[in-house]
Design a protein around this motif. Structure first.
Motif, PDB file in Angstrom:
ATOM      1  N   ASN A  29       6.327 -28.323 -14.820  1.00 39.18           N
ATOM      2  CA  ASN A  29       5.413 -28.135 -13.691  1.00 39.18           C
ATOM      3  C   ASN A  29       6.095 -27.744 -12.382  1.00 39.18           C
ATOM      4  OD1 ASN A  29       3.677 -28.988 -15.650  1.00 39.18           O
ATOM      5  ND2 ASN A  29       2.884 -30.724 -14.548  1.00 39.18           N
ATOM      6  N   LEU A  30       7.423 -27.603 -12.355  1.00 39.38           N
ATOM      7  CA  LEU A  30       8.105 -27.181 -11.135  1.00 39.38           C
ATOM      8  C   LEU A  30       8.349 -25.676 -11.164  1.00 39.38           C
ATOM      9  CD1 LEU A  30      10.812 -29.947 -10.513  1.00 39.38           C
ATOM     10  CD2 LEU A  30       8.528 -29.718  -9.499  1.00 39.38           C
ATOM     11  N   VAL A  31       7.972 -25.003 -10.079  1.00 36.68           N
ATOM     12  CA  VAL A  31       8.165 -23.556  -9.957  1.00 36.68           C
ATOM     13  C   VAL A  31       9.111 -23.293  -8.789  1.00 36.68           C
ATOM     14  CG1 VAL A  31       7.063 -21.342  -9.449  1.00 36.68           C
ATOM     15  CG2 VAL A  31       5.903 -23.000 -10.923  1.00 36.68           C
ATOM     16  N   TRP A  32      10.164 -22.556  -9.053  1.00 38.22           N
ATOM     17  CA  TRP A  32      11.135 -22.146  -8.047  1.00 38.22           C
ATOM     18  C   TRP A  32      10.818 -20.724  -7.616  1.00 38.22           C
ATOM     19  CZ3 TRP A  32      14.857 -25.652  -6.557  1.00 38.22           C
ATOM     20  CH2 TRP A  32      14.958 -26.799  -7.357  1.00 38.22           C
ATOM     21  N   THR A  33      10.855 -20.469  -6.325  1.00 42.86           N
ATOM     22  CA  THR A  33      10.621 -19.132  -5.796  1.00 42.86           C
ATOM     23  C   THR A  33      11.403 -19.005  -4.494  1.00 42.86           C
ATOM     24  OG1 THR A  33       8.935 -17.465  -5.298  1.00 42.86           O
ATOM     25  CG2 THR A  33       8.496 -19.712  -4.532  1.00 42.86           C
ATOM     26  N   ASN A  34      11.191 -17.923  -3.790  1.00 42.93           N
ATOM     27  CA  ASN A  34      11.832 -17.729  -2.494  1.00 42.93           C
ATOM     28  C   ASN A  34      10.892 -18.152  -1.385  1.00 42.93           C
ATOM     29  OD1 ASN A  34      12.967 -15.172  -4.260  1.00 42.93           O
ATOM     30  ND2 ASN A  34      14.512 -16.240  -3.063  1.00 42.93           N
ATOM     31  N   ALA A  35      11.460 -18.657  -0.306  1.00 42.44           N
ATOM     32  CA  ALA A  35      10.661 -19.050   0.855  1.00 42.44           C
ATOM     33  C   ALA A  35       9.894 -17.852   1.412  1.00 42.44           C
ATOM     34  CB  ALA A  35      11.548 -19.670   1.928  1.00 42.44           C
ATOM     35  N   HIS A  36      10.505 -16.661   1.349  1.00 44.41           N
ATOM     36  CA  HIS A  36       9.806 -15.488   1.899  1.00 44.41           C
ATOM     37  C   HIS A  36       8.592 -15.105   1.051  1.00 44.41           C
ATOM     38  CE1 HIS A  36      12.479 -13.182  -0.909  1.00 44.41           C
ATOM     39  NE2 HIS A  36      11.402 -12.411  -1.002  1.00 44.41           N
ATOM     40  N   VAL A  37       8.581 -15.445  -0.228  1.00 46.46           N
ATOM     41  CA  VAL A  37       7.430 -15.132  -1.094  1.00 46.46           C
ATOM     42  C   VAL A  37       6.192 -15.894  -0.631  1.00 46.46           C
ATOM     43  CG1 VAL A  37       6.499 -15.363  -3.443  1.00 46.46           C
ATOM     44  CG2 VAL A  37       8.808 -14.473  -3.102  1.00 46.46           C
ATOM     45  N   ILE A  38       6.391 -17.132  -0.168  1.00 45.96           N
ATOM     46  CA  ILE A  38       5.249 -17.931   0.300  1.00 45.96           C
ATOM     47  C   ILE A  38       5.142 -17.888   1.833  1.00 45.96           C
ATOM     48  CG2 ILE A  38       5.221 -19.382  -1.761  1.00 45.96           C
ATOM     49  CD1 ILE A  38       6.526 -21.609  -0.041  1.00 45.96           C
ATOM     50  N   HIS A  39       5.835 -16.934   2.444  1.00 40.02           N
ATOM     51  CA  HIS A  39       5.781 -16.698   3.895  1.00 40.02           C
ATOM     52  C   HIS A  39       6.164 -17.931   4.703  1.00 40.02           C
ATOM     53  CE1 HIS A  39       4.042 -12.592   3.986  1.00 40.02           C
ATOM     54  NE2 HIS A  39       3.734 -12.935   2.751  1.00 40.02           N
ATOM     55  N   MET A  40       7.222 -18.623   4.254  1.00 39.25           N
ATOM     56  CA  MET A  40       7.688 -19.801   4.984  1.00 39.25           C
ATOM     57  C   MET A  40       9.180 -19.708   5.319  1.00 39.25           C
ATOM     58  SD  MET A  40       5.577 -22.987   3.321  1.00 39.25           S
ATOM     59  CE  MET A  40       6.124 -24.091   4.616  1.00 39.25           C
ATOM     60  N   LEU A  41       9.699 -18.490   5.456  1.00 39.37           N
ATOM     61  CA  LEU A  41      11.112 -18.305   5.764  1.00 39.37           C
ATOM     62  C   LEU A  41      11.424 -18.564   7.241  1.00 39.37           C
ATOM     63  CD1 LEU A  41      13.866 -17.537   4.632  1.00 39.37           C
ATOM     64  CD2 LEU A  41      13.309 -15.150   5.055  1.00 39.37           C
ATOM     65  N   SER A  42      10.515 -18.200   8.119  1.00 37.50           N
ATOM     66  CA  SER A  42      10.738 -18.357   9.563  1.00 37.50           C
ATOM     67  C   SER A  42      10.607 -19.817   9.975  1.00 37.50           C
ATOM     68  CB  SER A  42       9.732 -17.532  10.355  1.00 37.50           C
ATOM     69  OG  SER A  42       9.845 -16.178  10.025  1.00 37.50           O
ATOM     70  N   PRO A  43      11.487 -20.273  10.884  1.00 34.99           N
ATOM     71  CA  PRO A  43      11.357 -21.645  11.385  1.00 34.99           C
ATOM     72  C   PRO A  43       9.968 -21.874  11.995  1.00 34.99           C
ATOM     73  CG  PRO A  43      13.439 -20.691  12.067  1.00 34.99           C
ATOM     74  CD  PRO A  43      12.632 -19.581  11.451  1.00 34.99           C
ATOM     75  N   GLY A  44       9.384 -23.011  11.720  1.00 34.34           N
ATOM     76  CA  GLY A  44       8.074 -23.350  12.259  1.00 34.34           C
ATOM     77  C   GLY A  44       6.900 -22.717  11.529  1.00 34.34           C
ATOM     78  N   SER A  45       7.178 -21.961  10.466  1.00 32.11           N
ATOM     79  CA  SER A  45       6.069 -21.326   9.740  1.00 32.11           C
ATOM     80  C   SER A  45       5.227 -22.397   9.045  1.00 32.11           C
ATOM     81  CB  SER A  45       6.589 -20.304   8.736  1.00 32.11           C
ATOM     82  OG  SER A  45       7.549 -20.866   7.888  1.00 32.11           O
ATOM     83  N   LYS A  46       3.932 -22.139   8.995  1.00 27.61           N
ATOM     84  CA  LYS A  46       2.988 -23.076   8.385  1.00 27.61           C
ATOM     85  C   LYS A  46       2.803 -22.767   6.908  1.00 27.61           C
ATOM     86  CE  LYS A  46       0.476 -23.677  12.668  1.00 27.61           C
ATOM     87  NZ  LYS A  46      -0.791 -23.588  13.360  1.00 27.61           N
ATOM     88  N   LYS A  47       2.276 -23.757   6.208  1.00 32.19           N
ATOM     89  CA  LYS A  47       1.961 -23.544   4.797  1.00 32.19           C
ATOM     90  C   LYS A  47       0.931 -22.425   4.689  1.00 32.19           C
ATOM     91  CE  LYS A  47       2.929 -28.166   3.132  1.00 32.19           C
ATOM     92  NZ  LYS A  47       2.429 -29.342   2.408  1.00 32.19           N
ATOM     93  N   PRO A  48       0.996 -21.630   3.624  1.00 34.44           N
ATOM     94  CA  PRO A  48       0.024 -20.544   3.468  1.00 34.44           C
ATOM     95  C   PRO A  48      -1.394 -21.064   3.270  1.00 34.44           C
ATOM     96  CG  PRO A  48       1.448 -20.707   1.545  1.00 34.44           C
ATOM     97  CD  PRO A  48       1.955 -21.691   2.530  1.00 34.44           C
ATOM     98  N   LYS A  49      -2.340 -20.210   3.618  1.00 35.15           N
ATOM     99  CA  LYS A  49      -3.757 -20.539   3.436  1.00 35.15           C
ATOM    100  C   LYS A  49      -4.094 -20.627   1.954  1.00 35.15           C
ATOM    101  CE  LYS A  49      -8.342 -18.845   4.698  1.00 35.15           C
ATOM    102  NZ  LYS A  49      -9.060 -17.791   5.442  1.00 35.15           N
TER     103      LYS A  49
END
Length: 118
Positions: A29-49
């Motif tokens: 059940n664990l999925v590894w991906t890149n932070a940029h794929v979920i748009h959370m690479l930038s400091p202070g970025s919020k969780k995606p909608k």
């Protein structure tokens, strides 16, 4: 390996979106991906909608996992990594086995030697 690969679509809180890939690994059940794929690479970025994950993407066995079954467990912006957990979902692919990095070998030197011998 292909069975453990997933396709991910992301919609941010501002309405923009993107997509990428990830893989099941380490534990079920664990999925590894890149932070940029979920748009959370930038400091202070919020969780995606909204996040959507597909197992067996592009095949007759494709399965959609909706946003309400995906949790963002951790994000490491400096390494561009994100860890997601899929909850309350059955029939997921087995995770890839992960080995300690001490057992990895430098592939580049092996490829060069093979090319020289050919």
């Amino acid at each position: 390996c292909k069975a453990a690969t997933v396709y991910i679509e992301c919609i941010t809180n501002t309405g923009s979106g993107g997509s990428g890939t990830g893989w099941f690994g380490l534990e079920p059940n664990l999925v590894w991906t890149n932070a940029h794929v979920i748009h959370m690479l930038s400091p202070g970025s919020k969780k995606p909608k909204k996040l959507t994950i597909w197992t067996n993407p592009g095949t007759n066995n494709q399965k959609e996992i909706p946003h309400n079954r995906i949790e963002i467990i951790a994000v490491d912006r400096s390494m561009d990594l994100a860890l997601l957990r899929i909850v309350n979902e059955t029939g997921l692919p087995a995770p890839l086995q992960v080995r300690p990095s001490a057992t990895l070998r430098d592939l580049e030197s092996q490829l060069r030697t093979a090319a020289e011998e050919a």
